[in-house]
Every structure is written in structure tokens, then in C-alpha cells.
Scaffold this motif. Structure first.
Motif, PDB file in Angstrom:
ATOM      1  N   THR A 200       0.832  -1.198   0.000  1.00 24.23           N
ATOM      2  CA  THR A 200       0.000   0.000   0.000  1.00 24.23           C
ATOM      3  C   THR A 200       0.873   1.257   0.000  1.00 24.23           C
ATOM      4  N   GLN A 201       0.241   2.390  -0.298  1.00 27.46           N
ATOM      5  CA  GLN A 201       0.963   3.660  -0.307  1.00 27.46           C
ATOM      6  C   GLN A 201       1.051   4.229   1.107  1.00 27.46           C
ATOM      7  N   TYR A 202       2.121   4.940   1.373  1.00 31.14           N
ATOM      8  CA  TYR A 202       2.323   5.539   2.693  1.00 31.14           C
ATOM      9  C   TYR A 202       1.408   6.753   2.881  1.00 31.14           C
ATOM     10  N   SER A 203       0.879   6.883   4.094  1.00 33.07           N
ATOM     11  CA  SER A 203       0.090   8.068   4.431  1.00 33.07           C
ATOM     12  C   SER A 203       0.653   8.789   5.656  1.00 33.07           C
ATOM     13  N   VAL A 204       1.776   8.300   6.188  1.00 33.98           N
ATOM     14  CA  VAL A 204       2.446   8.931   7.328  1.00 33.98           C
ATOM     15  C   VAL A 204       3.866   9.264   6.897  1.00 33.98           C
ATOM     16  N   PHE A 205       4.311  10.476   7.217  1.00 34.19           N
ATOM     17  CA  PHE A 205       5.564  10.970   6.665  1.00 34.19           C
ATOM     18  C   PHE A 205       6.788  10.174   7.104  1.00 34.19           C
ATOM     19  N   THR A 206       6.934   9.871   8.391  1.00 35.08           N
ATOM     20  CA  THR A 206       8.189   9.289   8.884  1.00 35.08           C
ATOM     21  C   THR A 206       8.548   7.972   8.204  1.00 35.08           C
ATOM     22  N   PRO A 207       7.666   6.974   8.136  1.00 35.31           N
ATOM     23  CA  PRO A 207       8.025   5.754   7.395  1.00 35.31           C
ATOM     24  C   PRO A 207       8.201   6.013   5.897  1.00 35.31           C
ATOM     25  N   TRP A 208       7.395   6.929   5.360  1.00 38.47           N
ATOM     26  CA  TRP A 208       7.559   7.292   3.948  1.00 38.47           C
ATOM     27  C   TRP A 208       8.947   7.869   3.724  1.00 38.47           C
ATOM     28  N   TYR A 209       9.408   8.735   4.631  1.00 34.21           N
ATOM     29  CA  TYR A 209      10.716   9.390   4.496  1.00 34.21           C
ATOM     30  C   TYR A 209      11.848   8.373   4.546  1.00 34.21           C
ATOM     31  N   ARG A 210      11.728   7.366   5.404  1.00 37.76           N
ATOM     32  CA  ARG A 210      12.746   6.306   5.440  1.00 37.76           C
ATOM     33  C   ARG A 210      12.792   5.582   4.096  1.00 37.76           C
ATOM     34  N   SER A 211      11.634   5.297   3.561  1.00 45.04           N
ATOM     35  CA  SER A 211      11.566   4.618   2.264  1.00 45.04           C
ATOM     36  C   SER A 211      12.101   5.521   1.153  1.00 45.04           C
ATOM     37  N   TRP A 212      11.803   6.791   1.225  1.00 39.86           N
ATOM     38  CA  TRP A 212      12.281   7.782   0.251  1.00 39.86           C
ATOM     39  C   TRP A 212      13.809   7.817   0.247  1.00 39.86           C
ATOM     40  N   ASN A 213      14.408   7.881   1.442  1.00 37.42           N
ATOM     41  CA  ASN A 213      15.872   7.880   1.548  1.00 37.42           C
ATOM     42  C   ASN A 213      16.469   6.611   0.942  1.00 37.42           C
ATOM     43  N   ALA A 214      15.879   5.468   1.278  1.00 36.21           N
ATOM     44  CA  ALA A 214      16.403   4.190   0.770  1.00 36.21           C
ATOM     45  C   ALA A 214      16.305   4.135  -0.754  1.00 36.21           C
ATOM     46  N   TYR A 215      15.214   4.618  -1.306  1.00 36.00           N
ATOM     47  CA  TYR A 215      15.030   4.581  -2.756  1.00 36.00           C
ATOM     48  C   TYR A 215      16.050   5.482  -3.455  1.00 36.00           C
ATOM     49  N   VAL A 216      16.265   6.672  -2.909  1.00 39.06           N
ATOM     50  CA  VAL A 216      17.225   7.599  -3.517  1.00 39.06           C
ATOM     51  C   VAL A 216      18.630   7.014  -3.487  1.00 39.06           C
ATOM     52  N   LYS A 217      18.998   6.393  -2.363  1.00 36.75           N
ATOM     53  CA  LYS A 217      20.337   5.790  -2.263  1.00 36.75           C
ATOM     54  C   LYS A 217      20.516   4.647  -3.258  1.00 36.75           C
ATOM     55  N   ALA A 218      19.446   3.910  -3.504  1.00 40.11           N
ATOM     56  CA  ALA A 218      19.522   2.774  -4.434  1.00 40.11           C
ATOM     57  C   ALA A 218      19.421   3.208  -5.894  1.00 40.11           C
ATOM     58  N   ASN A 219      18.968   4.450  -6.127  1.00 40.29           N
ATOM     59  CA  ASN A 219      18.790   4.949  -7.497  1.00 40.29           C
ATOM     60  C   ASN A 219      19.399   6.352  -7.599  1.00 40.29           C
ATOM     61  N   LYS A 220      20.695   6.437  -7.397  1.00 39.67           N
ATOM     62  CA  LYS A 220      21.376   7.729  -7.298  1.00 39.67           C
ATOM     63  C   LYS A 220      21.240   8.579  -8.555  1.00 39.67           C
ATOM     64  N   ASN A 221      20.983   7.930  -9.679  1.00 40.99           N
ATOM     65  CA  ASN A 221      20.873   8.686 -10.936  1.00 40.99           C
ATOM     66  C   ASN A 221      19.703   9.660 -10.927  1.00 40.99           C
ATOM     67  N   ILE A 222      18.692   9.416 -10.098  1.00 34.75           N
ATOM     68  CA  ILE A 222      17.527  10.307 -10.103  1.00 34.75           C
ATOM     69  C   ILE A 222      17.846  11.671  -9.503  1.00 34.75           C
ATOM     70  N   LEU A 223      19.003  11.796  -8.849  1.00 30.42           N
ATOM     71  CA  LEU A 223      19.404  13.080  -8.273  1.00 30.42           C
ATOM     72  C   LEU A 223      20.128  13.965  -9.277  1.00 30.42           C
ATOM     73  N   HIS A 224      20.416  13.440 -10.466  1.00 28.84           N
ATOM     74  CA  HIS A 224      21.190  14.195 -11.449  1.00 28.84           C
ATOM     75  C   HIS A 224      20.267  15.055 -12.309  1.00 28.84           C
ATOM     76  N   PRO A 225      20.340  16.377 -12.180  1.00 26.88           N
ATOM     77  CA  PRO A 225      19.483  17.243 -13.005  1.00 26.88           C
ATOM     78  C   PRO A 225      19.875  17.171 -14.475  1.00 26.88           C
ATOM     79  N   LEU A 226      18.894  17.327 -15.352  1.00 25.94           N
ATOM     80  CA  LEU A 226      19.162  17.378 -16.788  1.00 25.94           C
ATOM     81  C   LEU A 226      19.753  18.738 -17.154  1.00 25.94           C
ATOM     82  N   PRO A 227      20.650  18.776 -18.123  1.00 29.64           N
ATOM     83  CA  PRO A 227      21.221  20.064 -18.538  1.00 29.64           C
ATOM     84  C   PRO A 227      20.220  20.881 -19.348  1.00 29.64           C
ATOM     85  N   GLU A 228      20.514  22.133 -19.515  1.00 22.99           N
ATOM     86  CA  GLU A 228      19.708  22.986 -20.388  1.00 22.99           C
ATOM     87  C   GLU A 228      19.870  22.507 -21.825  1.00 22.99           C
ATOM     88  N   PRO A 229      18.791  22.337 -22.574  1.00 19.81           N
ATOM     89  CA  PRO A 229      18.923  21.801 -23.943  1.00 19.81           C
ATOM     90  C   PRO A 229      19.658  22.771 -24.865  1.00 19.81           C
TER      91      PRO A 229
END
Length: 609
Positions: A299-328
Motif C-alpha cells: 500500500t501507499q504511505y500516508s504517514v511521513f516518517t516511514p515514507w521518508y525512510r523509504s524515500w531515503n532508501a530509494y534515492v540511495k539505491a537509485n542515485k541517478n535520479i538526483l542528477h538534473p538534466l542540462p539545459e537543452p
């Protein structure tokens, strides 16, 4: 006399707190202290039965009080709590307040009309996701096509709330495809003043959007890329006229960034459903796109604290999502005939409103360069490194980036990357503790957008907790509401903050919680009145964050358990404006009061004119 009137102090009479619950002294003291919920650091006062939990939560409320105060198991709440009436069977929103020609009063609708949105199949976000299922393959195939003739269909980028060039997925991929096909690129901005009014856009925010649109128009013009402003007078014709314009102007491919509010999602669905062009849309507002995080039960999270832990774990496992795209890096060929996009009716109109705050805007918010948001953030990093202290003082702004984020002038990915470059953070949740706290606040923006996608009824004037549809707020008191809006309640910190909002279009996060609690928990007025007032007066008005914050403060949103917690305006004032500097600036009537009396001049028996 209603409580709303009791609590608004006439100029010659001290304010009266009209929410005593007649609890035993030990309970009264504990509920009025900061010790009830140490992790949140809230100060609380008692409230009346009108804002107590409904009868089906009385047992839970009793248990919470008993445990918090270490009371014996035989303890029960006073009779006035235990004998509250049962929840009503009908919705009680005032049609005079919540009706408009855009969103008609719909209290006649049964509860099942809203609960249907708890099924993923009925959620506009997941309907759009289904239409995007093979988008990556379709886009790859389009990029493999051979360049066409001079009649090659154009590629269009639909500009919505993404007023920037860098880290703009839709613009980036549209530019790439236009280059690959040697096709003209056209930027289309659908502008409907009626739609902006329907969504409560403030004059502050619209001025900012006009600034950025003018700058983008110049940037695109330098690359021979036309920016078409599609003027649509009537909100209900916006989607159909946009589709019609694209389909009738030799556009073969349409790109847009996804907005997560229901109206905007339905516009994307309308574009995706048109057979006359291919539509591609991209996530851009969130670091982690909605739907990617789920509990162990799926199910989807509706409480911030467990969601935030999951958010951190996902970002660490998918570091490429933190890379901004350049100006075209793209420009239309000079040989392209773009005359069809240069009609006078495709120009941005004059600013539509008379606005008293324009001088303040010009001095504090005017944007003259598209790189200004980024430079502003770089200058704010020293403040961010003192974030935990700064956020506890109503006199100080934090990073002052919220208005840029709200209109999409910059993204959270860019901010996080800049913190990395400055070595303020090592990973998404490690490094300088203040910088990590700041990133956590950025994560709240993601969280509330995830809420919009998974519980779309919050876009329909309904609380996140549908069980609280039956909460009966005080009957609308126009005098009390007006005094709150104008900053004339008689409570110094509340008045100072509301006057700041009116004159500057801004207040920091702590300040918003203080005045939101006052409206919903002290005046007992419907939180949606405050939600609308904020949107119509904030330069950083953002539906997801604003709705989420008000729902939280009114205890009808995510994590609603602290329904008995109320911010005490006097204690909040002493904590976050210790010297009374902020109050004296915005409430000059009190400038001659010295010491702690500034926080509660009536209680201190000081006469203030």
C-alpha cells in the motif's frame, strides 16, 4: 454568542480564551504544557467540545490522555466529552463558502462518490500512468525516424508550471526529438485567467509567473523558437482548445511535464487520448516519482516518517535520479516558416489585476535573469547550515526558495546537487545536520504530491481523512474570519504574522502552523477557509503543500492523531519571537510595551491602544 466571537478581542477588551474543557487541574496543566508530545515540540491548550474528537474516538482520546499523564485506568473523561452527539449523516460545508461556477456545491453527493477514488483504477494519476506505459519505447522509435521534408510536423512543448530551462525533462526530450527529426520546436503556454482564479492563484504568484514567462520568451526567441500564449477565456474550454490548437497547427509530437492536481492530470489524459499527435509526459516535481514507494503490504504511505525512510532508501539505491538534466542546446533553423505561430493573439496579455503589493514585489521578488533562483540558493547555503536555529525564529526566513519551487523556476534536484557541491551533505541523509534537516523539509514537498496522486479527493474540498467529513465547525462568522485575515484578533503574534502575509505574500513554516492552528483550533472555523486565504495571498502558494499543511494543523489530514493538540499563541510567541521584535515591527500599536508583556499585553494588565 459563538466562540468565534468570544475569542476575537475588541480593541478595548482583553481577549478571552473560549475553550476551557473543565478538566481536573493536573490534566489542565499537562495539556497546556509542551510535555505531551516531546517529539513534535508543540505547545498545547485545551479546547471546547466543538473541536473534540467525534464520539467514535472518545475511547481512543481517553487512552491517549491517560497514558500521557500516567493516570490510573479508572480515569474517564469529563461528562461533557463523553456525551457528545454522534456524527451527523450529512456533509456540513456551507454552500455559500464552497460554491463557485467552476466547482459547484456538491454536498448532495454520497460518500461513495469520494471513496471511489480509493481504488487505483479511478485515480487520474494511475489512469495517466497506464497511458504512459509504452512511452519510453514510443519515444525511442520516434527518435529513430529519418528527418523529414519541409512539411515535417512540428514538435511542441506545453509549458505549465515549469518556468525554467535546466532540469526540464519535457523541454529536454522535445528538443532532442526536434533535432533528430530536423523539425521545428514550438513552445505553447495555455493561459486562462479564469482557471488561475479558480485555483486561487495570488497576484504575487502571477506576477512571478509573468516575469519568468517574459524571460523564457526572450530565451526561446534567441533560438528562433516561438512561444505561443494560447489565451483561453473560459476555464472549461481550456483542454479542448489546447488539443484543437495542437491538432490543427501541424504538430505531430507533444511534450509536457506532469502536474499532479486532478484538473491538470485530466488535461494530460486529454492530450494522451488525442489520435492526431503523439503525447509524451514526464515527472519533474518530485525527486522520487509518485507510486514508487510502498509499504511491505504493497500500500501507499500516508504517514511521513516511514515514507521518508523509504524515500531515503530509494534515492540511495537509485542515485541517478538526483542528477538534473542540462539545459537543452537546440535552436530552430532560420529557414523554418514559423509565421503561423506569430499572430498578435498569441502574445502574453497585460497583467490583469490592480495590485497594491507591486512595489514590495519589485523590491524583493522581481526576477530579471533565469539563473537568479540558482544564484539565490547558492547565497542562501550559509543560512541553511544554520537551519535548525533559523527556522525557530519568525524574524528570519530560511532559504527563501519556496516561491521559485512553487512555480517550477528551479527543482529540488538542483538544490540537492548544490548542497552536494558545497559539501554540505554527503548522501541524501548524512552530512551537516542542518543541511540534512533542510533536505528533509524538501522531502515533505514530494510527500504531499504523493498524497495528491494516491488520495485525489483532497483536491475536491474534502479532507484526507474522509471519516472527518462530519466534523461540525463553527458556523461561519464573517467578523471573526475577517479579523483573522486582517491581523486584528487581539493576539499579538497571530496579528503580526497575518499582517506580514498581507503585505509581503510570505511567512515561514512555523508561522503558518501558528495561525493555522489559531483559525481551526481556537476560532474553530473550517480549515478550508484558511487554506483558500493562504493560496490567494502567498507568493509561494502550492496546492499540495498548502492543502497538506492545513489538513495536518486542523487534524483532518495525514497523521491526524493529535486532534487535541492546539498551539498556544502566547507560548509560541515567547519561543519564536523572544524579544517581541517581530510583533513590534508588524503591530506598531504595541511598540512601547517592554519585556515579555509584549506576548500577552492583556494578561499582563497593560493597557494598549
Amino acid at each position: 454568542m459563538s466562540r468565534a466571537r468570544d475569542i476575537v478581542a475588541p480593541s478595548n477588551h482583553p481577549p478571552v480564551l473560549a475553550f476551557s474543557a473543565n478538566l481536573p487541574p493536573v490534566i489542565h496543566q499537562s495539556l497546556s504544557s509542551d510535555s505531551l508530545h516531546p517529539s513534535a515540540k508543540h505547545s498545547v491548550v485545551n479546547h471546547s467540545p466543538s473541536c473534540s474528537p467525534t464520539d467514535h474516538t472518545i475511547a481512543q482520546f481517553t487512552t491517549v490522555v491517560r497514558k500521557a499523564l500516567s493516570l490510573p485506568s479508572r480515569f474517564v473523561l469529563p461528562a461533557r466529552f463523553a456525551t457528545m452527539p454522534s456524527p451527523a449523516k450529512k456533509l456540513r460545508l456551507d454552500p455559500a463558502v464552497y460554491s463557485s461556477k467552476w466547482y459547484p456545491h456538491n454536498n448532495h453527493l454520497p460518500l461513495k462518490w469520494f471513496t471511489k477514488y480509493l481504488d487505483d483504477a479511478n485515480k487520474p494519476f494511475y489512469q495517466l500512468q497506464a497511458l504512459r506505459e509504452h512511452q519510453h519505447a514510443r519515444l525511442a522509435e520516434a527518435n529513430r525516424l529519418l528527418p523529414g521534408s519541409s512539411s515535417q510536423p512540428a514538435v511542441a512543448y506545453v509549458l505549465t508550471r515549469d518556468f525554467r530551462l535546466a532540469d526540464n525533462p519535457a523541454l529536454y526530450h522535445a528538443s532532442e526529438l526536434a533535432a533528430a527529426l530536423e523539425a521545428p520546436l514550438v513552445v505553447v503556454y495555455p493561459y486562462s485567467l479564469e482557471s488561475l482564479q479558480a485555483h486561487g492563484t495570488s497576484a504575487w504568484s502571477l506576477l512571478l509567473q509573468f516575469d519568468l514567462l517574459q524571460l523564457l520568451s526572450r530565451a526561446f526567441s534567441a533560438k528562433n523558437v516561438p512561444l505561443v500564449v494560447l489565451n483561453v477565456p473560459e476555464k472549461n474550454k481550456l483542454d479542448s482548445l489546447l488539443v484543437s490548437f495542437l491538432a490543427s497547427n501541424n504538430v505531430g509530437y507533444v511534450f509536457a511535464n506532469i502536474e499532479y492536481e486532478v484538473d491538470e492530470l485530466r488535461q494530460h489524459i486529454a492530450l494522451a487520448s488525442c489520435s492526431k499527435f503523439q503525447f509524451f509526459c514526464f515527472h519533474h516535481q518530485c525527486v522520487v516519482e509518485p507510486g514508487k514507494l510502498a509499504t511491505q503490504k504493497g500500500t501507499q504511505y500516508s504517514v511521513f516518517t516511514p515514507w521518508y525512510r523509504s524515500w531515503n532508501a530509494y534515492v540511495k539505491a537509485n542515485k541517478n535520479i538526483l542528477h538534473p538534466l542540462p539545459e537543452p542546446d537546440f535552436a530552430n533553423q532560420p529557414s523554418f516558416d514559423l509565421s503561423r505561430y506569430s499572430k498578435p493573439e498569441y502574445q502574453l496579455p497585460e497583467f490583469p489585476w490592480q495590485f497594491k503589493g507591486e512595489d514590495y514585489y519589485n523590491e524583493h521578488y522581481r526576477v530579471t535573469d533565469l539563473n537568479q533562483p540558482l544564484e539565490h540558493f547558492r547565497d542562501a547555503i550559509p543560512t541553511i547550515l544554520d537551519y535548525e536555529n533559523v527556522k525557530l525564529d519568525v524574524n528570519k526566513p530560511t532559504s527563501s526558495m519556496s516561491h521559485y519551487l512553487a512555480v517550477g523556476a528551479i527543482t529540488t534536484r538542483i538544490l540537492i546537487e548544490e548542497l552536494h557541491k558545497a559539501k554540505a551533505i554527503k548522501t541524501i541523509d548524512s552530512g551537516n545536520s542542518n543541511a540534512v534537516s533542510y533536505v528533509r523539509q524538501l522531502a515533505w514537498r514530494d510527500f504531499y504530491r504523493h498524497i495528491l496522486c494516491n488520495w485525489p479527493h483532497v483536491c475536491m474540498n474534502r479532507p484526507f481523512q474522509l471519516d472527518y467529513l462530519d466534523v461540525k465547525w463553527e458556523q461561519l462568522d464573517e467578523t471573526a474570519l475577517s479579523k483573522w485575515c486582517e491581523g486584528k484578533t487581539g493576539f499579538p503574534i497571530v496579528d503580526a504574522l497575518m499582517r506580514q502575509l498581507k503585505q509581503t505574500g510570505y511567512m515561514n513554516n512555523r508561522s503558518r502552523m501558528i495561525v493555522a492552528s489559531f483559525l481551526s483550533k481556537n476560532l474553530l472555523l473550517d480549515w478550508r477557509l484558511g487554506e483558500a486565504h493562504f493560496m490567494e495571498n502567498l507568493i509561494d502558494g502550492d496546492f499540495a503543500s498548502n492543502n497538506g499543511g492545513w489538513g495536518f494543523c486542523a487534524s483532518v489530514g495525514v497523521d491526524p492523531q493529535p486532534y487535541f493538540r492546539v498551539f498556544n499563541p502566547y507560548l509560541q510567541s515567547e519561543k519564536f519571537d523572544k524579544e517581541g521584535t517581530f510583533i513590534k515591527k508588524w503591530v506598531p500599536e504595541l511598540k512601547d510595551i517592554e519585556g515579555k508583556s509584549i506576548h500577552n499585553p492583556y494578561g499582563s494588565k497593560i493597557s494598549a491602544n
